[in-house]
Design a protein around this motif. Structure first.
Motif, PDB file in Angstrom:
ATOM      1  N   HIS A 239       0.831  -1.204   0.000  1.00  0.00           N
ATOM      2  CA  HIS A 239       0.000   0.000   0.000  1.00  0.00           C
ATOM      3  C   HIS A 239       0.869   1.260   0.000  1.00  0.00           C
ATOM      4  CE1 HIS A 239      -3.748  -2.042   0.246  1.00  0.00           C
ATOM      5  NE2 HIS A 239      -3.627  -2.454   1.500  1.00  0.00           N
ATOM      6  N   ALA A 240       1.949   1.242   0.786  1.00  0.00           N
ATOM      7  CA  ALA A 240       2.834   2.406   0.855  1.00  0.00           C
ATOM      8  C   ALA A 240       3.532   2.635  -0.486  1.00  0.00           C
ATOM      9  CB  ALA A 240       3.860   2.227   1.967  1.00  0.00           C
ATOM     10  N   GLU A 241       4.003   1.570  -1.094  1.00  0.00           N
ATOM     11  CA  GLU A 241       4.687   1.701  -2.387  1.00  0.00           C
ATOM     12  C   GLU A 241       3.735   2.209  -3.472  1.00  0.00           C
ATOM     13  OE1 GLU A 241       8.179  -1.653  -2.449  1.00  0.00           O
ATOM     14  OE2 GLU A 241       6.099  -2.371  -2.405  1.00  0.00           O
ATOM     15  N   GLU A 242       2.511   1.727  -3.449  1.00  0.00           N
ATOM     16  CA  GLU A 242       1.526   2.184  -4.435  1.00  0.00           C
ATOM     17  C   GLU A 242       1.247   3.683  -4.267  1.00  0.00           C
ATOM     18  OE1 GLU A 242      -1.699  -0.415  -3.584  1.00  0.00           O
ATOM     19  OE2 GLU A 242      -0.676  -2.183  -4.407  1.00  0.00           O
ATOM     20  N   LEU A 243       1.148   4.115  -3.013  1.00  0.00           N
ATOM     21  CA  LEU A 243       0.903   5.536  -2.749  1.00  0.00           C
ATOM     22  C   LEU A 243       2.079   6.385  -3.218  1.00  0.00           C
ATOM     23  CD1 LEU A 243      -0.668   7.900  -1.583  1.00  0.00           C
ATOM     24  CD2 LEU A 243       0.206   7.281   0.689  1.00  0.00           C
ATOM     25  N   VAL A 244       3.292   5.923  -2.943  1.00  0.00           N
ATOM     26  CA  VAL A 244       4.483   6.658  -3.369  1.00  0.00           C
ATOM     27  C   VAL A 244       4.512   6.774  -4.894  1.00  0.00           C
ATOM     28  CG1 VAL A 244       7.001   6.526  -3.545  1.00  0.00           C
ATOM     29  CG2 VAL A 244       5.892   6.145  -1.347  1.00  0.00           C
ATOM     30  N   LYS A 245       4.161   5.700  -5.564  1.00  0.00           N
ATOM     31  CA  LYS A 245       4.139   5.731  -7.034  1.00  0.00           C
ATOM     32  C   LYS A 245       3.143   6.778  -7.538  1.00  0.00           C
ATOM     33  CE  LYS A 245       3.691   2.731 -11.087  1.00  0.00           C
ATOM     34  NZ  LYS A 245       3.424   1.349 -11.561  1.00  0.00           N
ATOM     35  N   ARG A 246       1.980   6.850  -6.922  1.00  0.00           N
ATOM     36  CA  ARG A 246       0.976   7.825  -7.358  1.00  0.00           C
ATOM     37  C   ARG A 246       1.443   9.260  -7.074  1.00  0.00           C
ATOM     38  NH1 ARG A 246      -2.517   4.061  -4.797  1.00  0.00           N
ATOM     39  NH2 ARG A 246      -2.955   5.501  -3.077  1.00  0.00           N
ATOM     40  N   LEU A 247       1.989   9.491  -5.876  1.00  0.00           N
ATOM     41  CA  LEU A 247       2.400  10.847  -5.503  1.00  0.00           C
ATOM     42  C   LEU A 247       3.635  11.310  -6.283  1.00  0.00           C
ATOM     43  CD1 LEU A 247       1.902  10.898  -1.621  1.00  0.00           C
ATOM     44  CD2 LEU A 247       0.368  11.758  -3.402  1.00  0.00           C
ATOM     45  N   SER A 248       4.447  10.365  -6.733  1.00  0.00           N
ATOM     46  CA  SER A 248       5.660  10.729  -7.475  1.00  0.00           C
ATOM     47  C   SER A 248       5.350  11.453  -8.777  1.00  0.00           C
ATOM     48  CB  SER A 248       6.492   9.475  -7.776  1.00  0.00           C
ATOM     49  OG  SER A 248       6.981   8.906  -6.581  1.00  0.00           O
TER      50      SER A 248
END
Length: 287
Positions: A239-248
């Protein structure tokens, strides 16, 4: 001869006095919030250094009963040589509870939004979860009661404020980022419980994205987890990695984001490593 040696050894040990140990330049107090009539144990550490012209950076730390001491000592050891460690002196403000235990059930209320009970994960022991849904009131306490108190007492730079939270505290950090991104410059969410209120958080994220496409912000976001959490059914790391990908995708809009996974660490053991990394992350715009 053997008896004489033992007597000499025992007489060499002399205890002049025993007293409690406290971390230098720290203090604590109780504060009562007008929002929900709640009581908090506030810990404050001031650097042993002259403040910069605009004041020290300040880090607000959730679950302070468990992590305040670790963060203060890490700061005290590393901030003496910023050129080598990447860590600058900062004021550390811990928000905890009037208990000697590392965690208080009160955190469930303070760190969460209102979620229907049917959507909550089952509690391991089968009992009901504590009362929840007080995140908005908790943020009001930080913004309108705690921050002004700290700013009156200490030379802090209001443009360099950070918030650190872990687990449900990490969830709260993300909620603040999405609902009031100007409250802090730096957001550190360790092992964030995104699964806890995934839909509500996603909706808040979408409103945040809509806002930043029209209003440039300057926020730094660090999400982190332990390697051993990768196998947990809550999918904390994923979940954290997916969020980072979106915010990047929003770097050009003033959002800087990183994900860090700590090898060999689990949900609780990740804290010391995360704290050390967080200090460098907070300092990245101050060196």
């Amino acid at each position: 001869m053997g008896s004489k040696k033992r007597d000499l050894c025992s007489s060499a040990v002399h205890i002049a006095g025993v007293s409690e140990f406290t971390i230098p330049r720290t203090k604590q107090r109780l504060m009562y919030s007008h929002y929900g009539n709640r009581e908090y144990r506030i810990f404050v550490a001031q650097p042993d250094a002259d403040p910069p012209p605009l004041g020290f950076p300040v880090i607000y730390v959730l679950d302070a009963n468990s992590v305040f001491g670790t963060m203060v000592e890490a700061m005290r050891v590393q901030a003496g040589r910023p050129d080598r460690t990447g860590v600058v002196p900062a004021v550390i403000v811990g928000i905890g509870y009037p208990t000697e235990k590392p965690f208080s059930p009160a955190r469930f209320y303070d760190f969460t939004m209102s979620v229907p009970e049917s959507e909550l994960p089952a509690r391991p022991d089968g009992t009901a979860w504590p009362e929840m849904g007080g995140a908005e009131a908790f943020l009001e306490f930080i913004e309108t009661e705690l921050k002004p108190e700290i700013q009156r007492e200490l030379p802090v730079d209001r443009t360099k404020q950070a918030i650190f939270g872990h687990s449900l505290g990490g969830l709260f950090v993300l909620q603040v980022l999405f609902t009031k991104p100007t409250a802090f410059r730096t957001y550190i969410a360790g092992s964030p419980s995104i699964h806890w209120s995934k839909q509500l958080l996603l909706e808040a994220e979408q409103r945040f994205v809509a806002r930043i496409t029209h209003e440039t912000l300057n926020v730094d976001v660090l999400l982190a987890a332990g390697e051993l959490e990768r196998s947990h059914k809550s999918r904390i790391n994923a979940h954290a990695e997916e969020l980072v990908k979106r915010l990047s995708a929003f770097t050009d809009f003033g959002v800087y984001v990183e994900f860090q996974e700590f090898a060999g660490e689990g949900h609780v053991t990740v804290l010391p490593a995360l704290i050390s990394r967080a200090l460098r992350f907070v300092s990245r715009n101050s060196i």
